[in-house]
Design an enzyme around this catalytic site. Structure first.
Site, PDB file in Angstrom:
ATOM      1  N   HIS A 100       0.691  -1.203  -0.104  1.00  0.00           N
ATOM      2  CA  HIS A 100       0.096  -0.081   0.110  1.00  0.00           C
ATOM      3  C   HIS A 100       0.771   1.299  -0.020  1.00  0.00           C
ATOM      4  O   HIS A 100       1.903   1.280   0.432  1.00  0.00           O
ATOM      5  CB  HIS A 100      -0.844  -0.098   1.014  1.00  0.00           C
ATOM      6  CG  HIS A 100      -0.359  -0.283   2.432  1.00  0.00           C
ATOM      7  ND1 HIS A 100       0.302  -1.272   3.130  1.00  0.00           N
ATOM      8  CD2 HIS A 100       0.193   0.818   3.449  1.00  0.00           C
ATOM      9  CE1 HIS A 100       0.613  -1.080   4.189  1.00  0.00           C
ATOM     10  NE2 HIS A 100       0.755  -0.110   4.455  1.00  0.00           N
ATOM     11  N   HIS A 102       0.862   5.304   1.092  1.00  0.00           N
ATOM     12  CA  HIS A 102       0.277   6.336   1.672  1.00  0.00           C
ATOM     13  C   HIS A 102       0.410   7.465   0.863  1.00  0.00           C
ATOM     14  O   HIS A 102       1.125   7.806   0.551  1.00  0.00           O
ATOM     15  CB  HIS A 102       1.218   6.581   3.180  1.00  0.00           C
ATOM     16  CG  HIS A 102       0.921   5.360   4.113  1.00  0.00           C
ATOM     17  ND1 HIS A 102       0.064   5.466   5.201  1.00  0.00           N
ATOM     18  CD2 HIS A 102       1.589   4.146   4.151  1.00  0.00           C
ATOM     19  CE1 HIS A 102       0.264   4.118   5.800  1.00  0.00           C
ATOM     20  NE2 HIS A 102       1.391   3.479   5.495  1.00  0.00           N
TER      21      HIS A 102
HETATM   22  P1  AMP Z   1       1.567   0.626   7.393  1.00  0.00           P
HETATM   23  O1  AMP Z   1       1.837   0.897   8.709  1.00  0.00           O
HETATM   24  O2  AMP Z   1       2.408   1.262   6.388  1.00  0.00           O
HETATM   25  O3  AMP Z   1       1.715  -0.967   7.276  1.00  0.00           O
HETATM   26  O4  AMP Z   1       0.174   1.360   7.185  1.00  0.00           O
HETATM   27  C1  AMP Z   1      -0.781   0.542   7.411  1.00  0.00           C
HETATM   28  C2  AMP Z   1      -2.017   1.551   7.776  1.00  0.00           C
HETATM   29  O5  AMP Z   1      -3.370   0.925   7.539  1.00  0.00           O
HETATM   30  C3  AMP Z   1      -2.002   2.377   9.055  1.00  0.00           C
HETATM   31  O6  AMP Z   1      -1.865   3.612   8.819  1.00  0.00           O
HETATM   32  C4  AMP Z   1      -3.487   1.901   9.786  1.00  0.00           C
HETATM   33  O7  AMP Z   1      -4.095   3.043  10.131  1.00  0.00           O
HETATM   34  C5  AMP Z   1      -4.045   1.592   8.130  1.00  0.00           C
HETATM   35  N1  AMP Z   1      -5.285   0.758   8.508  1.00  0.00           N
HETATM   36  C6  AMP Z   1      -5.129  -0.342   9.191  1.00  0.00           C
HETATM   37  N2  AMP Z   1      -6.512  -1.048   9.173  1.00  0.00           N
HETATM   38  C7  AMP Z   1      -7.247  -0.277   8.286  1.00  0.00           C
HETATM   39  C8  AMP Z   1      -8.877  -0.149   7.898  1.00  0.00           C
HETATM   40  N3  AMP Z   1      -9.568  -1.290   8.195  1.00  0.00           N
HETATM   41  N4  AMP Z   1      -8.989   0.867   7.174  1.00  0.00           N
HETATM   42  C9  AMP Z   1      -8.179   1.867   6.951  1.00  0.00           C
HETATM   43  N5  AMP Z   1      -6.864   1.922   7.148  1.00  0.00           N
HETATM   44  C10 AMP Z   1      -6.567   1.010   8.041  1.00  0.00           C
END
Ligand code: AMP
Length: 114
Positions: A100, A102
């Site tokens: 993903h 950001h």
């Molecule tokens: P990372 O730390 O780069 O793996 O980012 C994962 C991101 O996913 C974090 O910023 C979380 O806040 C976000 N996240 C986790 N679960 C969900 C969800 N169900 N819907 C939207 N964002 C999410």
């Protein structure tokens, strides 16, 4: 993958605030936003991280970046500026193991990041 939350969002099995979707990608608001605009852009195909992007995914990777720029324009943060981040593995701060990107905007982004 069956136990992957982002695969479930991509399959509409889990709710998310979707801001963009096409055949290959989905973008939705981060549940814990770090900026006024904080969107996650994912390929629907399950790739665990950037490390799984090979030559076969070159087109997908290019379109991932172009799609991110398009969403930044759509959400009105392109001109002022924004940041894209792909956290990878533990030291990169990756917590969800589905590739993903950001997209962060709507405020000044400090550098270096924490
Ligand atoms: P990372 O730390 O780069 O793996 O980012 C994962 C991101 O996913 C974090 O910023 C979380 O806040 C976000 N996240 C986790 N679960 C969900 C969800 N169900 N819907 C939207 N964002 C999410």
């Amino acid at each position: 993958m069956t136990d992957c939350i982002f695969c479930k969002i991509a399959a509409h099995e889990l709710n998310a605030q979707v801001v963009y979707e096409d055949e290959d990608f989905m973008a939705f608001r981060d549940i814990n936003p770090e900026a006024p605009v904080h969107v996650l852009l994912i390929p629907k195909q399950h790739l665990s991280s950037l490390l799984e992007v090979g030559v076969e995914q070159a087109d997908l990777a290019a379109r991932l970046l172009m799609t991110a720029a398009g969403i930044a324009r759509e959400l009105g943060v392109a001109e002022d500026g924004f940041r894209v981040v792909i956290n990878t593995n533990d030291n990169g701060g990756q917590t969800v193991h589905h590739l993903h990107l950001h997209l962060l905007g709507g405020r000044f982004m400090n550098w270096p990041p924490g």
